[in-house]
Design a protein around this motif. Sequence first.
Motif, PDB file in Angstrom:
ATOM      1  N   THR A  92       1.499   2.857  -0.685  1.00 23.48           N
ATOM      2  CA  THR A  92       1.001   1.487  -0.478  1.00 23.48           C
ATOM      3  C   THR A  92       2.132   0.485  -0.250  1.00 23.48           C
ATOM      4  O   THR A  92       2.004  -0.418   0.568  1.00 23.48           O
ATOM      5  CB  THR A  92       0.146   1.005  -1.669  1.00 23.48           C
ATOM      6  OG1 THR A  92       0.944   1.031  -2.869  1.00 23.48           O
ATOM      7  CG2 THR A  92      -1.090   1.859  -1.859  1.00 23.48           C
ATOM      8  N   HIS A  93       3.234   0.621  -1.031  1.00 18.75           N
ATOM      9  CA  HIS A  93       4.333  -0.345  -0.872  1.00 18.75           C
ATOM     10  C   HIS A  93       5.607   0.177  -1.522  1.00 18.75           C
ATOM     11  O   HIS A  93       5.591   1.178  -2.232  1.00 18.75           O
ATOM     12  CB  HIS A  93       3.944  -1.711  -1.445  1.00 18.75           C
ATOM     13  CG  HIS A  93       3.768  -1.747  -2.941  1.00 18.75           C
ATOM     14  ND1 HIS A  93       2.675  -1.202  -3.577  1.00 18.75           N
ATOM     15  CD2 HIS A  93       4.549  -2.253  -3.926  1.00 18.75           C
ATOM     16  CE1 HIS A  93       2.782  -1.381  -4.883  1.00 18.75           C
ATOM     17  NE2 HIS A  93       3.923  -2.013  -5.120  1.00 18.75           N
ATOM     18  N   GLY A  94       6.701  -0.542  -1.272  1.00 21.38           N
ATOM     19  CA  GLY A  94       8.024  -0.019  -1.586  1.00 21.38           C
ATOM     20  C   GLY A  94       8.510  -0.126  -3.025  1.00 21.38           C
ATOM     21  O   GLY A  94       9.619   0.320  -3.317  1.00 21.38           O
ATOM     22  N   HIS A  95       7.755  -0.731  -3.946  1.00 26.53           N
ATOM     23  CA  HIS A  95       8.229  -0.788  -5.332  1.00 26.53           C
ATOM     24  C   HIS A  95       8.430   0.621  -5.872  1.00 26.53           C
ATOM     25  O   HIS A  95       7.656   1.528  -5.580  1.00 26.53           O
ATOM     26  CB  HIS A  95       7.243  -1.568  -6.217  1.00 26.53           C
ATOM     27  CG  HIS A  95       7.413  -3.048  -6.098  1.00 26.53           C
ATOM     28  ND1 HIS A  95       6.372  -3.937  -6.170  1.00 26.53           N
ATOM     29  CD2 HIS A  95       8.532  -3.802  -5.912  1.00 26.53           C
ATOM     30  CE1 HIS A  95       6.832  -5.169  -6.041  1.00 26.53           C
ATOM     31  NE2 HIS A  95       8.136  -5.117  -5.865  1.00 26.53           N
ATOM     32  N   SER A  96       9.473   0.770  -6.700  1.00 22.64           N
ATOM     33  CA  SER A  96       9.913   2.121  -7.053  1.00 22.64           C
ATOM     34  C   SER A  96       8.891   2.909  -7.861  1.00 22.64           C
ATOM     35  O   SER A  96       8.931   4.141  -7.868  1.00 22.64           O
ATOM     36  CB  SER A  96      11.237   2.040  -7.823  1.00 22.64           C
ATOM     37  OG  SER A  96      11.062   1.230  -8.964  1.00 22.64           O
ATOM     38  N   GLY A 155      -0.783  -8.341   0.642  1.00 22.05           N
ATOM     39  CA  GLY A 155      -0.242  -9.626   0.195  1.00 22.05           C
ATOM     40  C   GLY A 155       0.680  -9.543  -1.003  1.00 22.05           C
ATOM     41  O   GLY A 155       0.922 -10.547  -1.672  1.00 22.05           O
ATOM     42  N   HIS A 156       1.232  -8.379  -1.276  1.00 18.22           N
ATOM     43  CA  HIS A 156       2.036  -8.175  -2.501  1.00 18.22           C
ATOM     44  C   HIS A 156       3.529  -8.356  -2.215  1.00 18.22           C
ATOM     45  O   HIS A 156       4.179  -9.220  -2.809  1.00 18.22           O
ATOM     46  CB  HIS A 156       1.715  -6.789  -3.041  1.00 18.22           C
ATOM     47  CG  HIS A 156       2.459  -6.366  -4.254  1.00 18.22           C
ATOM     48  ND1 HIS A 156       2.442  -7.081  -5.429  1.00 18.22           N
ATOM     49  CD2 HIS A 156       3.239  -5.274  -4.488  1.00 18.22           C
ATOM     50  CE1 HIS A 156       3.184  -6.448  -6.336  1.00 18.22           C
ATOM     51  NE2 HIS A 156       3.687  -5.356  -5.784  1.00 18.22           N
ATOM     52  N   VAL A 157       4.079  -7.549  -1.322  1.00 21.20           N
ATOM     53  CA  VAL A 157       5.464  -7.683  -0.839  1.00 21.20           C
ATOM     54  C   VAL A 157       5.474  -7.278   0.635  1.00 21.20           C
ATOM     55  O   VAL A 157       4.465  -6.782   1.150  1.00 21.20           O
ATOM     56  CB  VAL A 157       6.468  -6.778  -1.621  1.00 21.20           C
ATOM     57  CG1 VAL A 157       6.529  -7.173  -3.087  1.00 21.20           C
ATOM     58  CG2 VAL A 157       6.119  -5.291  -1.474  1.00 21.20           C
TER      59      VAL A 157
HETATM   60 ZN   LIG Z   1       4.316  -3.498  -6.726  1.00 20.55          ZN
END
Ligand SMILES: [Zn+2]
Length: 336
Positions: free
Chosen positions: A35-39, A93-95
């Motif tokens: 979904t997104h790049g957070h680790s 809409g998160h990062v």
């Molecule tokens: Zn996140």
Amino acid sequence: MRPEALLHPTPAGLFCPIGRFHVDPVRPVERALITHGHSDHARSGHGKVLATRQTLDIMRIRYGDDFCGSEQAVEFGERVDVNGVTVCFHPAGHVLGSAQILIQKDGLRINVSGDYKRGTDPTCASFEPVACDVFITEATFGLPVFHHPDPKGEIGKLLTSLKQFPERSHLIGAYALGKAQRVIRLIRDCGYHEPIFIHGALARLCDYYREQGIDLGEIRPATLEKKDPGAFKGAVVVGPPSAFQDRWARRFNEPLIAFASGWMMVRQRAKQGGVELPLVISDHCDWPELLSTIREIEPSEVWVTHGREEALVRWCELQGIPARPLHLVGYEDEGD
Ligand SMILES: [Zn+2]
């Protein structure tokens, strides 16, 4: 088909047995949709990875060229067939690059929203409500006490402090992906145009955001080569929160420690962290946003992945929407 036959929790994360893929797996798997790049969501070591171009780029920046076996970039709104299951990514809409993943098979639609927020954020595409049967949501701030104020009001507190304490270096703790760039952009939007100094750990991601067309104004490295503490008098310095615990922070002139996080609503957390200026700026939904999103989407069922699941599940049930907690582990909301 029962929704659980299309997607269910496993120790490695949410798994689609028909499509033979995991979503945001916490362990290395054969095929991952990210979904997104957070680790905590995007880990290295998977075989195949399907994600937005920006998420893939961010993973490469953080983990290096060999972060996975092979990658496939997907556009927002593009339908991709994965072993007979249709998947489609929509903005969360998160990062930068963050997506919700809609999984469809035989008329059944499950939407994994990942991490998301509803507030305005000029550093990424806005959350798009997606019609679905099962809405899978996080609940990081899933308690009625969590109301996030207007982020510009929080930045206003910073600018006031800069005026009150013109000698002091204002050090802002902000997570490296998303929060740091959003805070810098917010500072610009509030009319501050002096150079902003950044810790080295933020440099590559700030560069990437700028390459993607997000104007962060003049940014300089916060390096103290000459060991002259006067060099950053009255300056704004942004760094990862971890940097403020070590010697790096003590080199600045009478440092004033600020921290941009949704958790700064909790006074105790700010105190424990030695934060003098808490800035309540979150990249997650607060409680009213969680509820309004569920009301807007009108799913027939809600699954809650992580965070404070029980209150949200209870609220859904009171609204007549069947809901259950998934108790997924391994998601530590790096971004907030
Ligand atoms: Zn996140």
